[in-house]
Structures are given as C-alpha cells and as structure tokens.
Design a protein around this motif. Sequence first.
Motif, PDB file in Angstrom:
ATOM      1  N   ALA A 102       0.812  -1.226   0.000  1.00 55.64           N
ATOM      2  CA  ALA A 102       0.000   0.000   0.000  1.00 55.64           C
ATOM      3  C   ALA A 102       0.844   1.275   0.000  1.00 55.64           C
ATOM      4  CB  ALA A 102      -0.935  -0.018   1.212  1.00 55.64           C
ATOM      5  N   ILE A 103       2.135   1.143  -0.255  1.00 49.73           N
ATOM      6  CA  ILE A 103       3.003   2.336  -0.276  1.00 49.73           C
ATOM      7  C   ILE A 103       3.710   2.399  -1.637  1.00 49.73           C
ATOM      8  CG2 ILE A 103       5.004   3.465   0.813  1.00 49.73           C
ATOM      9  CD1 ILE A 103       4.287   2.104   3.411  1.00 49.73           C
ATOM     10  N   PRO A 104       3.670   3.561  -2.298  1.00 45.00           N
ATOM     11  CA  PRO A 104       4.361   3.663  -3.592  1.00 45.00           C
ATOM     12  C   PRO A 104       5.849   3.296  -3.432  1.00 45.00           C
ATOM     13  CG  PRO A 104       3.085   5.651  -3.130  1.00 45.00           C
ATOM     14  CD  PRO A 104       3.050   4.826  -1.887  1.00 45.00           C
ATOM     15  N   ILE A 105       6.404   2.690  -4.477  1.00 40.05           N
ATOM     16  CA  ILE A 105       7.770   2.144  -4.336  1.00 40.05           C
ATOM     17  C   ILE A 105       8.797   3.250  -4.028  1.00 40.05           C
ATOM     18  CG2 ILE A 105       7.389   0.043  -5.671  1.00 40.05           C
ATOM     19  CD1 ILE A 105       8.981   1.691  -7.939  1.00 40.05           C
ATOM     20  N   GLY A 106       8.572   4.431  -4.614  1.00 36.23           N
ATOM     21  CA  GLY A 106       9.509   5.538  -4.372  1.00 36.23           C
ATOM     22  C   GLY A 106       9.578   5.876  -2.885  1.00 36.23           C
ATOM     23  N   ARG A 107       8.381   5.914  -2.273  1.00 28.68           N
ATOM     24  CA  ARG A 107       8.360   6.260  -0.840  1.00 28.68           C
ATOM     25  C   ARG A 107       9.013   5.185   0.017  1.00 28.68           C
ATOM     26  NH1 ARG A 107       2.994   7.183   2.055  1.00 28.68           N
ATOM     27  NH2 ARG A 107       3.841   6.141   3.885  1.00 28.68           N
ATOM     28  N   GLN A 108       8.884   3.923  -0.432  1.00 26.85           N
ATOM     29  CA  GLN A 108       9.521   2.840   0.323  1.00 26.85           C
ATOM     30  C   GLN A 108      11.043   3.005   0.299  1.00 26.85           C
ATOM     31  OE1 GLN A 108       7.800  -1.129   0.104  1.00 26.85           O
ATOM     32  NE2 GLN A 108       6.133  -0.375  -1.157  1.00 26.85           N
ATOM     33  N   LEU A 109      11.557   3.444  -0.832  1.00 27.13           N
ATOM     34  CA  LEU A 109      13.003   3.666  -0.926  1.00 27.13           C
ATOM     35  C   LEU A 109      13.424   4.879  -0.087  1.00 27.13           C
ATOM     36  CD1 LEU A 109      12.705   1.758  -3.550  1.00 27.13           C
ATOM     37  CD2 LEU A 109      14.716   2.947  -4.329  1.00 27.13           C
ATOM     38  N   VAL A 110      12.614   5.929  -0.187  1.00 35.61           N
ATOM     39  CA  VAL A 110      12.903   7.153   0.567  1.00 35.61           C
ATOM     40  C   VAL A 110      12.881   6.867   2.074  1.00 35.61           C
ATOM     41  CG1 VAL A 110      11.947   9.429   1.183  1.00 35.61           C
ATOM     42  CG2 VAL A 110      12.149   8.767  -1.218  1.00 35.61           C
ATOM     43  N   ASP A 111      11.845   6.137   2.528  1.00 29.63           N
ATOM     44  CA  ASP A 111      11.727   5.822   3.960  1.00 29.63           C
ATOM     45  C   ASP A 111      12.924   4.997   4.430  1.00 29.63           C
ATOM     46  OD1 ASP A 111       9.367   7.155   3.986  1.00 29.63           O
ATOM     47  OD2 ASP A 111       8.075   5.380   4.052  1.00 29.63           O
ATOM     48  N   LEU A 112      13.338   4.043   3.595  1.00 32.12           N
ATOM     49  CA  LEU A 112      14.475   3.191   3.956  1.00 32.12           C
ATOM     50  C   LEU A 112      15.739   4.049   4.139  1.00 32.12           C
ATOM     51  CD1 LEU A 112      15.723   0.297   4.252  1.00 32.12           C
ATOM     52  CD2 LEU A 112      16.244   0.427   1.827  1.00 32.12           C
ATOM     53  N   LEU A 113      15.952   4.924   3.175  1.00 30.33           N
ATOM     54  CA  LEU A 113      17.138   5.796   3.251  1.00 30.33           C
ATOM     55  C   LEU A 113      17.123   6.656   4.498  1.00 30.33           C
ATOM     56  CD1 LEU A 113      17.809   7.355  -0.267  1.00 30.33           C
ATOM     57  CD2 LEU A 113      19.498   6.305   1.222  1.00 30.33           C
ATOM     58  N   ARG A 114      15.944   7.265   4.749  1.00 26.59           N
ATOM     59  CA  ARG A 114      15.855   8.224   5.855  1.00 26.59           C
ATOM     60  C   ARG A 114      15.843   7.542   7.221  1.00 26.59           C
ATOM     61  NH1 ARG A 114      11.881  12.914   5.277  1.00 26.59           N
ATOM     62  NH2 ARG A 114      13.513  14.075   6.346  1.00 26.59           N
ATOM     63  N   SER A 115      15.525   6.217   7.230  1.00 28.15           N
ATOM     64  CA  SER A 115      15.579   5.519   8.522  1.00 28.15           C
ATOM     65  C   SER A 115      17.018   5.175   8.895  1.00 28.15           C
ATOM     66  CB  SER A 115      14.705   4.266   8.494  1.00 28.15           C
ATOM     67  OG  SER A 115      15.270   3.317   7.629  1.00 28.15           O
ATOM     68  N   HIS A 116      17.916   5.265   7.923  1.00 27.70           N
ATOM     69  CA  HIS A 116      19.310   4.920   8.214  1.00 27.70           C
ATOM     70  C   HIS A 116      20.263   6.104   8.181  1.00 27.70           C
ATOM     71  CE1 HIS A 116      18.959   0.588   8.520  1.00 27.70           C
ATOM     72  NE2 HIS A 116      18.119   0.619   7.521  1.00 27.70           N
ATOM     73  N   LEU A 122      13.942  15.674   0.094  1.00 26.32           N
ATOM     74  CA  LEU A 122      14.256  15.984  -1.302  1.00 26.32           C
ATOM     75  C   LEU A 122      15.501  15.221  -1.772  1.00 26.32           C
ATOM     76  CD1 LEU A 122      12.875  17.923  -3.307  1.00 26.32           C
ATOM     77  CD2 LEU A 122      14.776  19.511  -2.877  1.00 26.32           C
ATOM     78  N   GLU A 123      16.534  15.223  -0.923  1.00 21.53           N
ATOM     79  CA  GLU A 123      17.770  14.532  -1.268  1.00 21.53           C
ATOM     80  C   GLU A 123      17.523  13.018  -1.340  1.00 21.53           C
ATOM     81  OE1 GLU A 123      20.499  15.161  -2.521  1.00 21.53           O
ATOM     82  OE2 GLU A 123      21.681  13.374  -2.085  1.00 21.53           O
ATOM     83  N   ALA A 124      16.713  12.487  -0.401  1.00 22.86           N
ATOM     84  CA  ALA A 124      16.388  11.053  -0.406  1.00 22.86           C
ATOM     85  C   ALA A 124      15.637  10.693  -1.692  1.00 22.86           C
ATOM     86  CB  ALA A 124      15.562  10.690   0.826  1.00 22.86           C
ATOM     87  N   GLU A 125      14.711  11.565  -2.101  1.00 21.38           N
ATOM     88  CA  GLU A 125      13.962  11.315  -3.343  1.00 21.38           C
ATOM     89  C   GLU A 125      14.896  11.309  -4.551  1.00 21.38           C
ATOM     90  OE1 GLU A 125       9.594  13.073  -2.014  1.00 21.38           O
ATOM     91  OE2 GLU A 125      10.940  14.330  -3.209  1.00 21.38           O
ATOM     92  N   ARG A 126      15.848  12.197  -4.514  1.00 25.08           N
ATOM     93  CA  ARG A 126      16.821  12.279  -5.622  1.00 25.08           C
ATOM     94  C   ARG A 126      17.631  10.981  -5.698  1.00 25.08           C
ATOM     95  NH1 ARG A 126      21.552  14.382  -6.933  1.00 25.08           N
ATOM     96  NH2 ARG A 126      22.204  14.555  -4.767  1.00 25.08           N
ATOM     97  N   GLN A 127      18.108  10.516  -4.529  1.00 23.01           N
ATOM     98  CA  GLN A 127      18.916   9.290  -4.493  1.00 23.01           C
ATOM     99  C   GLN A 127      18.088   8.067  -4.889  1.00 23.01           C
ATOM    100  OE1 GLN A 127      21.373   8.533  -1.069  1.00 23.01           O
ATOM    101  NE2 GLN A 127      21.972  10.672  -0.872  1.00 23.01           N
ATOM    102  N   ALA A 128      16.822   8.022  -4.411  1.00 24.79           N
ATOM    103  CA  ALA A 128      15.943   6.891  -4.734  1.00 24.79           C
ATOM    104  C   ALA A 128      15.698   6.831  -6.238  1.00 24.79           C
ATOM    105  CB  ALA A 128      14.622   7.020  -3.973  1.00 24.79           C
ATOM    106  N   CYS A 129      15.449   7.996  -6.809  1.00 24.98           N
ATOM    107  CA  CYS A 129      15.166   8.094  -8.242  1.00 24.98           C
ATOM    108  C   CYS A 129      16.394   7.633  -9.045  1.00 24.98           C
ATOM    109  CB  CYS A 129      14.806   9.545  -8.561  1.00 24.98           C
ATOM    110  SG  CYS A 129      14.063   9.756 -10.155  1.00 24.98           S
ATOM    111  N   ARG A 130      17.567   8.073  -8.599  1.00 26.00           N
ATOM    112  CA  ARG A 130      18.807   7.704  -9.288  1.00 26.00           C
ATOM    113  C   ARG A 130      19.016   6.184  -9.222  1.00 26.00           C
ATOM    114  NH1 ARG A 130      22.986  11.494  -7.195  1.00 26.00           N
ATOM    115  NH2 ARG A 130      23.290   9.885  -5.644  1.00 26.00           N
ATOM    116  N   MET A 131      18.698   5.592  -8.067  1.00 31.57           N
ATOM    117  CA  MET A 131      18.890   4.149  -7.908  1.00 31.57           C
ATOM    118  C   MET A 131      17.904   3.356  -8.779  1.00 31.57           C
ATOM    119  SD  MET A 131      20.739   1.805  -6.742  1.00 31.57           S
ATOM    120  CE  MET A 131      21.789   2.442  -5.437  1.00 31.57           C
ATOM    121  N   LEU A 132      16.651   3.831  -8.852  1.00 25.45           N
ATOM    122  CA  LEU A 132      15.682   3.145  -9.716  1.00 25.45           C
ATOM    123  C   LEU A 132      16.137   3.204 -11.171  1.00 25.45           C
ATOM    124  CD1 LEU A 132      12.204   4.209  -8.244  1.00 25.45           C
ATOM    125  CD2 LEU A 132      13.323   1.997  -8.053  1.00 25.45           C
ATOM    126  N   ASP A 133      16.665   4.335 -11.563  1.00 21.78           N
ATOM    127  CA  ASP A 133      17.171   4.494 -12.917  1.00 21.78           C
ATOM    128  C   ASP A 133      18.334   3.516 -13.171  1.00 21.78           C
ATOM    129  OD1 ASP A 133      17.081   6.442 -15.323  1.00 21.78           O
ATOM    130  OD2 ASP A 133      19.219   6.232 -14.836  1.00 21.78           O
TER     131      ASP A 133
END
Length: 260
Positions: A102-116, A122-133
Amino acid sequence: MAVIAEVKKLSITSQDLQTLVSDISFSLHTGKTFCLIGESGSGKTLTLKAMLGMLPNQLHLTGELLFNGTNTVPFTRREWQRIRGKQIGIIFQHPEQALHPAIPIGRQLVDLLRSHISITKLEAERQACRMLDKVGLKPADILMKRYPHQLSGGMNQRVMIAMALLLGPELLIADEPTSALDVTTQADILTLLRGLTAESEMSLLLVTHDLLIANYIADTIAVMVQGTIIEQGNAQDVIKHPRQEYTRILWEYRSKFMIT
Ligand SMILES: Nc1ncnc2c1ncn2[C@@H]1O[C@H](COP(=O)(O)OP(=O)(O)OP(=O)(O)O)[C@@H](O)[C@H]1O
C-alpha cells in the motif's frame, strides 16, 4: 581482491541432533559472484540465514562466520541491526512479500534511506530516483509513484535490488532471486546483478538450484549436497571439469536446456 566474508567450518544441527549443514567453508571476494548451488533441502537457505544472523533459535551452529574479519556468530540483535540491510543487502525470491503493497515504491526507498541516514526528503527522493534508474526502472520519476501491484514481477525484483543497493552494501545476498520470473526476465535480472557487482565492487552471494544460472553469473561455484559442499572452485572449472559425478550429471541434464 579483498575478502569480504568467510564461512569457516560451519555446521548446523537440529534440536534432535540431526546434522543439517556439515563443516562447510568458503570465502567471498569484492567484485565477485559466488554461487551456492544445490537441490532442495541441501542446506543453502540455512547457510544464508546463518550468515545473516537469522537462524532459528532451536538450531545449533558451530564454526566461524567472518564479515570484514569479525566473527559475527556471537553478535547481539543490536549488532546485527547495524549491519544487516546496510553493509549486507538481501534480495529474496518473492519481492511482493518484502515490498509494502500500500506504499508507492519511491516512498519505500525514501523511507528506507531516511531511517538509516540523516538526509532531507528531497535529497532522499533524488537518491531513490537515481537508484531506480540505475536498476533499469525508467522513467524513474514516474515509476516512483507506482504501487507494487502496478508493476510486473521483474520490475518488482528490480525495486528489491534497488532497495538492497540503496545503502551501499559490501555484500549482497540473493536467495533464488529469479526463480519466480520468466526466462527472459531472469536473464535481464542476472545481467543487471552481474554488472552491478563488478561495477560497485561489492560481493554477490547467490543461491540457486540451477547450474545454468550459476554458469551465467558466477565466478566461483560451490555445489552442496545433503548439507556438505562436495566441490567448489572457479565456475568454468567446476562446470567443464567437474570432479564429482553429481556435478557432471547435474550439468549434463541442465545443459540440454541451454539456449545457444
Ligand atoms: N528450523 C528447522 N528445524 C529443523 N530442520 C530444518 C529447519 N529449517 C530447515 N531444516 C531442514 O534443513 C535442511 C536444509 O534446509 P534448507 O532450507 O537450508 O534447504 P535448501 O537447500 O535451501 O532448500 P530449498 O532450495 O528447498 O529452499 C532440510 O532438510 C530442512 O528440512
């Protein structure tokens, strides 16, 4: 070529003193792929679980499991939390079991990054997007907003790979990562993993029951039968000049299905 992890004389016994894994040893190196191959019940998953500190309590372990030279066998839960998922990434067979539906995949990546790590959204979204690419999910900015059920099995497995790589692990452990996928998608995912391993200098430990997959991706192969490693070595040596009859039959049978 540095050694990242070592399994030294690992044995695992059950409560009723059945030996499930018996005296196995192997080493994992930077930038290299090690395939643990064996039929169902041979002890592959238990070996991985031991290496991740996730062995069920009722099982008894002896031997040493070194990660960056430190024996992880006596690690506490807190010590494991510090390295599992960060220095050691994990990819499972069924991404749908690991991704939140029930969570969009981008947010799952962002949450993972920000929990660590402490970074802005914004920076987490940028990194998540780069990794998906990087794992071939394009256009990443659009796909960030999708839910797992809106993606194919192969795409979800790429999301899992992105999640596993996000925190820059030194070791990536993958348990049958392509067995739920069709043959073409399997090849794409294996090619991706092989490229990422070489490029990022991490070590990949891949468990499979399929010698064709090992032939495609591995630098080193260990063949497991009934809890023991019956032979291991350079992948092409093991496949082309097997020392054990079991490996020879496995290859003869499987190579009949090879697409040339
Ligand atoms: N918690 C447990 N208690 C007792 N025996 C177990 C436990 N977990 C696994 N086993 C047994 O240990 C053996 C090795 O299991 P394991 O899951 O490692 O095999 P595997 O090679 O990964 O097989 P598969 O490819 O089917 O997953 C099997 O005989 C299994 O029944």
